[in-house]
Design a protein around this motif. Structure first.
Motif, PDB file in Angstrom:
ATOM      1  N   GLU A  57       2.380   1.806  -3.881  1.00  0.00           N
ATOM      2  CA  GLU A  57       1.465   2.650  -4.510  1.00  0.00           C
ATOM      3  C   GLU A  57       1.313   3.398  -3.758  1.00  0.00           C
ATOM      4  OE1 GLU A  57      -0.927  -2.238  -5.329  1.00  0.00           O
ATOM      5  OE2 GLU A  57      -1.092  -0.562  -3.853  1.00  0.00           O
ATOM      6  N   ASN A  58       0.740   4.000  -2.860  1.00  0.00           N
ATOM      7  CA  ASN A  58       0.896   5.282  -2.751  1.00  0.00           C
ATOM      8  C   ASN A  58       1.599   6.194  -3.071  1.00  0.00           C
ATOM      9  OD1 ASN A  58      -1.449   4.821  -1.806  1.00  0.00           O
ATOM     10  ND2 ASN A  58      -1.291   4.684   0.316  1.00  0.00           N
TER      11      ASN A  58
ATOM     12  N   ASN B 149       0.867  -1.000  -0.342  1.00  0.00           N
ATOM     13  CA  ASN B 149       0.247   0.090  -0.017  1.00  0.00           C
ATOM     14  C   ASN B 149       0.850   1.733  -0.089  1.00  0.00           C
ATOM     15  OD1 ASN B 149      -1.651   2.540   1.989  1.00  0.00           O
ATOM     16  ND2 ASN B 149      -2.489   1.566   0.739  1.00  0.00           N
TER      17      ASN B 149
END
Length: 231
Positions: A175-176, A172
């Protein structure tokens, strides 16, 4: 955030750069990097090495591994080798003459002839500069400054209890930070745990390999898929 895009299409024959990070310290990044280097006929670079007061460093581990006698990875010298077994950010406290900057790092010259395995220090959020730039910032820096070569990221994760939270948070975060298109997948390392692997797949994560750490390096090569077809 917007993904980092290459400014021009990669040359088909360009050898990839594979950045190996982990969900935590001591998840087996060096062991997996060794397997990748031998299976994929790749060379190896550890940009930042800490803890040389207690061992010879990961470059020596990769160089001396009894893995595949038909391939000897070229080992490129770390940009920084630091004494204390701490994050680079804290290790600098013991070596005041060192002031790490992202611009200090460039892919080693001469590494274009084969795939290059780049092993990070610790996990993706480990601070490496005095202004708290992280290992992920280093990934972005290397991706942006090497648009002529495919740049991919492999996350090494433990197989056992706790890996779901650690792995999902790591993915996560990457990806961020705009690195979605660069994530090649996950290598699960440790005693086989089909339940955890199934949950990670349920979240849509790509499991590249499940490696049993009790295996010798030579036999563990069988767990690693060919590089062709993954890129």
């Amino acid at each position: 955030m917007t993904s980092i895009e290459e400014s021009s299409p990669a040359i088909p024959t360009a050898q990839p750069i594979i950045f190996v990070t982990g969900t935590d310290t001591d998840v087996g990044k060096t062991f997996i990097s060794t397997l990748l280097a031998h299976k994929w006929r790749a060379n190896y670079w550890k940009p930042l090495q800490t803890g040389i007061e207690s061992d010879d460093g990961d470059s020596v581990t990769v160089k001396t591994a009894k893995c595949d006698a038909s391939w000897m990875p070229e080992i490129f010298q770390p940009r920084y080798e630091m004494i204390k077994p701490l994050s680079p950010y804290k290790a600098m406290d013991y070596e005041p003459s060192i002031d790490i900057q992202l611009t200090d790092f460039e892919i080693p010259k001469g590494s274009e002839k084969a795939p290059l395995i780049v092993e990070g220090a610790g996990g993706a959020f480990v601070p490496i500069t005095k202004d708290l730039k992280t290992m992920t910032d280093l990934m972005k820096h290397l991706a942006i400054t090497n648009t002529h070569r495919p740049f991919k990221i492999i996350v090494v994760a433990r197989s056992g209890l706790g890996t779901l939270n650690h792995t999902l948070l790591t993915i996560n975060y990457l990806e961020n930070e705009g690195l979605s298109e660069h994530i090649l997948g996950i290598v699960v390392n440790g005693e086989k745990n089909q339940g955890n692997v199934e949950v990670l797949r349920d979240y849509g994560l790509e499991i590249l390999a499940e490696v049993e750490t009790t295996s010798s390096p030579a036999s563990a090569l069988n767990f690693i898929p060919p590089l062709n077809g993954l890129l």
